[in-house]
Design an enzyme around this catalytic site. Structure first.
Site, mmCIF file in Angstrom:
data_model
loop_
_atom_site.group_PDB
_atom_site.id
_atom_site.type_symbol
_atom_site.label_atom_id
_atom_site.label_comp_id
_atom_site.label_asym_id
_atom_site.label_seq_id
_atom_site.Cartn_x
_atom_site.Cartn_y
_atom_site.Cartn_z
ATOM 1 N N LYS B 127 -4.370 2.491 4.435
ATOM 2 C CA LYS B 127 -3.492 1.851 3.449
ATOM 3 C C LYS B 127 -4.312 0.797 2.717
ATOM 4 O O LYS B 127 -5.155 0.124 3.338
ATOM 5 C CB LYS B 127 -2.319 1.206 4.188
ATOM 6 C CG LYS B 127 -1.247 0.612 3.299
ATOM 7 C CD LYS B 127 -0.118 0.017 4.151
ATOM 8 C CE LYS B 127 1.069 -0.399 3.307
ATOM 9 N NZ LYS B 127 2.180 -0.922 4.139
ATOM 10 N N SER B 202 6.483 0.910 2.659
ATOM 11 C CA SER B 202 5.407 0.673 1.723
ATOM 12 C C SER B 202 4.149 1.477 2.031
ATOM 13 O O SER B 202 3.295 1.593 1.164
ATOM 14 C CB SER B 202 5.056 -0.818 1.707
ATOM 15 O OG SER B 202 4.528 -1.207 2.952
ATOM 16 N N SER B 226 7.956 -0.040 6.964
ATOM 17 C CA SER B 226 6.912 0.484 6.068
ATOM 18 C C SER B 226 5.975 1.527 6.669
ATOM 19 O O SER B 226 5.275 2.210 5.936
ATOM 20 C CB SER B 226 6.091 -0.673 5.497
ATOM 21 O OG SER B 226 6.841 -1.351 4.516
#
Lengths: 542, 542
Positions: B127, B202, B226
């Site tokens: 990420k 996210s 997330s």
């Protein structure tokens, strides 16, 4: 009612809770009261034998029926009553409740011929933050007098489950944020070794009481030295575990909800063996099932064994420093550190220099954290009763102080984390240089031995370790000695506070004052650090 | 430069990082692109075999010399390049650096005939909060474009040490505080199962990329769902460990320094076996020596073994709920929960009702925490470049929102702790009623299956677990089915949001959407919860 009357009523209720026959007729004038119990005429020989035992011996006797909980409890109730009359150390004295609890334990033992738990019948004293159902927890605040607890704190509950008996709750400084113990409810608590000296704080009531052997194990709390300084000033062992090792839930607190640096609880006691008894007894009851902040980490015997094996083979590798760069300790403390370093080396352990990493930065950060609400929490409790701030916190308790804003707090929290990680990197580098694992470092816990009243100025040796959230165990080492600890001549201070602290040293005034060091290791390794502390104690001949 | 130009330049740099021969000539129009790699003509048969393997298989081959790191890396670089062109999921693509790293690993293997670590040659996607030395970490913020990292994050460093290869960093929503993935740098990331659906957020770039098998294990972060929502929406497993289990230090973040509820990092992957490979590989490098927030807790095989033994003897005891009292899940989710409950019962496990405890209170608390700086942190980053807020966070990013004051924060933190402890008490009571240990509970992770864009409204199923800081593993269960998941007729909502969410259900639009559940257990028991998740997956035939 005026705050003075509420406080006076509380004071008299405390005294009334002491049975007539335990009252001291004519108070001794000696500055040291350490040997008062023996000559008091109030304690029997058997009772003195009990209060002079170790907790480990006592539970062995209690668990095998050689000793009754009632007798052990009675002995400590009496000695604690003497302690309070001489040292002014208790906010709650409740022998009736304690003896009733002891009788129940004796009945249980009689019926089942086994103890209820690992602390069966052992009296444990509690700092007046721990709640005991049915009692008050004033924490030295006038406003909190008269509110009776409907529930035990989690630690109280688990100790009770383990068989501990509660009999006193001990005094604290107003606000808890001071390393001396004075409040408007009962005034000042003093040191049993010399009543002109501070007993330390904030767990000062515990320090004085355990030092006097009015308790065998006392529970304190520490956010900036509050377990370790009283342990040091009263020649005791003290454990400041990392946050999350022992349960703090449902205790009273100052600045409750402040989580940037956590206050933690731990024992003040006479030996690491007793310390281990306390810690293992609490952990065996799985505190993480009751307090969400406790890490699910039982006592790891393998960690203790690893250190023991190392002691008996290659030896330990220990770092040390005697100056954090901010405030140089007094000569007795420097000698204390050197004594430990020499003892370790003489016994085949390796001792290496440890450079404290940016402790000035750490002390600044933690000071900002402690003042982050501009004193509102403390001020509002004072305002409720109208009592004034004690002299030691007058600066802090000023409602016009500005609060730290949320984004500033986040920045402080980022700085804290960064510094902690950098400290870990230092440790890793030092290990690389040393060619192997470093097991702990030793350091001063306070720049002074047990200090005269109102002189405590610098918390940094303690609070930097709180900001790291590392494990620390205080080990008593020696006593200040006017003959071998002369004042430094022409000392050049590195800053104003350093000068003030150094100037305060007076070989005469400090003569005989307990000197201690702390053994510090990384986070949540209580087993290792306690075992190292035990080894140091052994080398020192304790 | 105008923010639009900076973003456009970044977009084109990302595309330019894809070699010509991996570019898709004419883009497919299919809403699902799950089988595109097979028919792309760009991936060889061997490469497809690699990307269709498990991580566990791949490291077995890589560690025994049956497979070269270069070939494995190349396969994933290519499939990730396809993923980005179809799903818009990457903020950094760096095949050159990856292949160079792979070559070094191959050279090491050739020389020493052994792997560098447990992840030798395995590509892992990150990420875009994880820093990789030499690359940008924009986190979807225009203002952060062009700043190149001089140091790896701790997790990057430990994965690298374990032998992992890095090749892409994946997209996130602006601010990270949204469960859909859209930002002003590359726009929206979509779901490989159906590009009209959200990939979640996210860690949505990870969800889409791993779902598409452009990655075998991706690293995400989770403060309110997330990791878990993208895992659920892309039919994947996802681990949200408790805070302190895996290292987060030196990563970029939104609202950095906010510590009331911690964001945590964890893997998104295709099986619990691969999840375990990831977690054990990180823990074997002792992350607590590099990140002060990590608890010194190695992988506890005994905890895994305890659960396995229970599975094979008395069976597990699992609680479940399908409604948190705030927002009723859609019919496919309710069926998903029921599917798992039935599967557990059929195989001899005990499943009991679990009443969620005050989740409305928890969701209110966490919402206050997320907004505690009045959006200043996020707003100031937007202001720096001039980019506008994405639609999903417009309400949050309003500099006139009032900040939470320090004493209010402390109160919120006290309320959090109290609620956490009460939840533990609920658990203890439930165990008492059940007459034995409860191993976990299962619950929805989102009220909906993979949702259409811009419709995600309710985070509470995820965020309540973040407020508890409990361990959670998402398990993919089934797919929404218009034929057996009809809309509820005449639903009486318990509140306005409940009505809105329920009304949004459309059996046609959701047909085929991944459905998942989460397995939740107390704090820091990843070994146990992962093992239970594995058993559930096995029962479901995954």
């Amino acid at each position: 009612m005026a705050w003075e009357s509420i406080a006076a009523d509380k004071r008299s209720r405390i005294l009334q809770s002491i049975p007539q026959e335990w009252l001291i007729g004519s108070k001794p004038q000696d500055i040291s009261v350490m040997n008062y119990p023996e000559k008091s005429g109030i304690m029997s020989k058997d009772e003195l034998a009990i209060t002079n035992s170790s907790a480990t011996e006592l539970v062995a006797q209690l668990s095998s029926g050689q000793q009754r909980a009632f007798d052990v409890t009675l002995a400590f109730c009496k000695q604690a009553a003497l302690a309070h009359q001489l040292l002014n150390c208790c906010l709650e004295i409740f022998p009736e409740m304690a003896l009733a609890q002891a009788k129940e334990l004796d009945a249980y033992f009689e019926k089942y011929q086994k103890p209820v738990g690992p602390l069966h019948g052992l009296p444990i004293s509690l700092k007046d933050q721990l709640r005991v159902k049915g009692l008050e927890t004033s924490m030295g605040y006038v406003a909190w007098i008269g509110k009776y607890d409907e529930e035990d704190s989690v630690l109280t509950k688990l100790l009770r489950k383990a068989g501990a008996v509660f009999y006193v709750k001990t005094s604290v400084p107003q606000s808890l944020m001071v390393c001396e113990t004075v409040n408007n409810v009962i005034g000042r608590t003093v040191n049993p070794w010399n009543r002109n000296w501070s007993c330390g704080g904030s767990s000062g009531g515990e320090g004085a009481l355990v030092g006097f052997r009015g308790s065998i194990i006392g529970v304190g709390t520490d956010i900036g030295g509050s377990i370790r300084v009283p342990a040091a000033f009263n020649f005791l062992y003290g454990l400041k575990p990392s946050h999350g090792r022992l349960p703090y839930a449902k205790m009273a607190n100052s600045m409750g909800g402040q989580e940037t640096v956590h206050s933690v609880c731990g024992p003040i006691c006479h030996s690491v063996q007793d310390m281990k008894l306390f810690v293992t007894s609490v952990l065996s009851n799985e505190p993480w099932k009751y307090d969400s902040k406790v890490v699910p980490l039982p006592w790891r015997q393998s960690e203790e064994d690893t250190i023991k094996a190392k002691i008996n083979s290659s030896g330990l590798r220990i770092g040390y420093y005697n100056f954090d760069g901010n405030v140089l300790p007094h000569p007795p403390i420097l000698r204390g550190i050197q004594t430990v370093v020499s003892a370790l080396r003489e016994h085949g352990h390796t001792v290496i220099d440890w450079t404290p990493y940016k402790h000035d930065h750490a002390v600044n950060l933690i000071d900002r954290i402690f003042a982050s609400d501009g004193g509102q929490d403390i001020f509002s409790v004072l305002q409720e009763s109208g009592e004034p701030a004690i002299a030691n916190i007058q600066d802090l308790v000023n409602p016009s102080l500005s609060k730290v804003d949320m984004n500033e707090l986040w920045d402080v929290q980022l700085q804290k984390w960064k510094w902690q990680c950098e400290y870990l990197e230092q440790w890793n580098q030092r290990e690389e240089e040393a060619g192997g694992e470093i097991d702990a470092f030793i350091a001063p816990i306070s720049p002074t031995a047990a200090i005269r009243h109102n002189q405590f100025k610098y918390y940094g040796y303690a609070s930097a370790i709180n900001l790291l959230d590392w494990t620390s165990v205080v080990v008593p080492v020696t006593f200040a000695d006017r003959n071998i600890d002369p004042k430094v001549v022409d000392y050049q201070p590195v800053n104003a506070l350093d000068g003030i602290v150094q100037a305060e040293y007076d070989p005469e005034a400090y003569h005989g004052a307990p000197v201690a060091i702390q053994v510090v290791g990384r986070r949540l390794i209580e087993e290792r650090i306690m075992t190292i502390a035990q080894e140091i104690g052994r080398l020192l001949g304790h």
